[in-house]
Design a protein around this motif. Structure first.
Motif: not given
Length: 301
Positions: A250-257, A282-301
């Protein structure tokens, strides 16, 4: 501020209003009954639901009048002839259903007054409403009278003996289609609600799965300033957290990058923006992707 009410300290009509406005929407039992002389009655009741599938049992409650403590004709009828047809109300029926709730004198046929069509049932004596999308022929197994005071309920236990379904409301698999049914529900006062269009939505049910629970989400996600309780509930329904590989992907996703590059000097702002992105996913019903984005956000320092 919370308003706390002792139900014994306010008048029955006021209590009635609070109960019916808060406990809503309620499905509507459009009950056809018959008395010992053969007089037909058709009346709606929103104190109603299905309570068992084996045996199939529904319960509805014609309450005593809050004005004069009189009993509903439907209540009297099932004690004379313990049978009822429970017809389901959809939007095309709602005005005629409401008209049939008028307190007509005993012996008046509400089928005639409301302009609805009575057709013979197969296993019970009361007729069915031809226009109803679904009708349940029932035998009445028990009547439980809760009290003899104004507003007291009378629980009528109705065992389903036969079901009639208009095939126009079935999907390709022969199941009832909520999108076709267009059902209505009772609110407080003179208000109703319509189960159609954008008011219908799906939530994955954790029947055969066991979600990790909100408590197993990282603290930063649980305490998000962006995510709602509904968002957290959906995330907690996941069976496991994303793998390291999924987070790296998910970190390599264009929007996230692009976001990461734009806000590389503001990690807290980036984290907040990622929560907004995850909520949209989440509103688009892709829960797993949403959670991966949130976990990535948690890893930011």
């Amino acid at each position: 501020m919370i308003k706390t009410i002792d139900p014994t300290a306010i008048p029955q009509p006021e209590l009635h209003g609070y109960l019916l406005s808060a406990v809503a929407p309620r499905p509507i039992c459009f009950a056809s009954t018959i008395d010992a002389e053969g007089n037909v009655n058709l009346s709606p009741f929103s104190f109603f639901n299905v309570f068992s599938s084996n045996p199939p049992v529904m319960i509805f409650s014609p309450s005593r009048s809050g004005r004069d403590n009189s009993l509903k004709h439907s209540h009297q009828n099932v004690k004379e002839v313990p049978e009822v047809v429970i017809n389901i109300v959809d939007f095309p029926l709602v005005e005629q259903m409401s008209l049939s709730s008028t307190a007509y004198e005993k012996g008046v046929n509400e089928f005639v007054k409301s302009g609805l069509t009575a057709i013979p049932s197969e296993k019970v004596r009361p007729p069915r409403v031809a226009e109803a999308p679904v009708s349940f022929e029932c035998s009445v197994t028990e009547v439980i009278e809760l009290a003899d005071t104004p507003g007291a309920g009378n629980l009528i236990l109705a065992k389903v003996e036969l079901i009639h379904i208009n095939s126009d409301f079935l999907d390709g698999e022969g199941k009832l289609d909520p999108l076709k049914l267009d059902l209505v529900g009772r609110m407080g006062g003179s208000w109703y609600t319509r189960a159609s269009g954008n008011s219908l939505f799906e939530i994955p049910k954790p029947i055969r799965t066991k979600g990790i629970g909100v408590d197993q989400l990282p603290e930063g996600i649980r305490n998000s300033n962006v995510l709602t309780g509904n968002n957290l509930g959906r995330l907690g329904n996941m069976e496991q957290l994303p793998t390291n590989g999924e987070v790296e992907e998910i970190a390599q996703d264009d929007e996230i990058r692009m976001l990461s590059k734009k806000l590389k000097d503001s990690p807290e702002k980036l984290k907040n923006e990622l929560h907004w992105v995850a909520q949209q996913v989440l509103n688009e019903n892709d829960t797993r992707k949403a959670l991966a984005i949130l976990i990535f956000a948690e890893q930011l320092r």
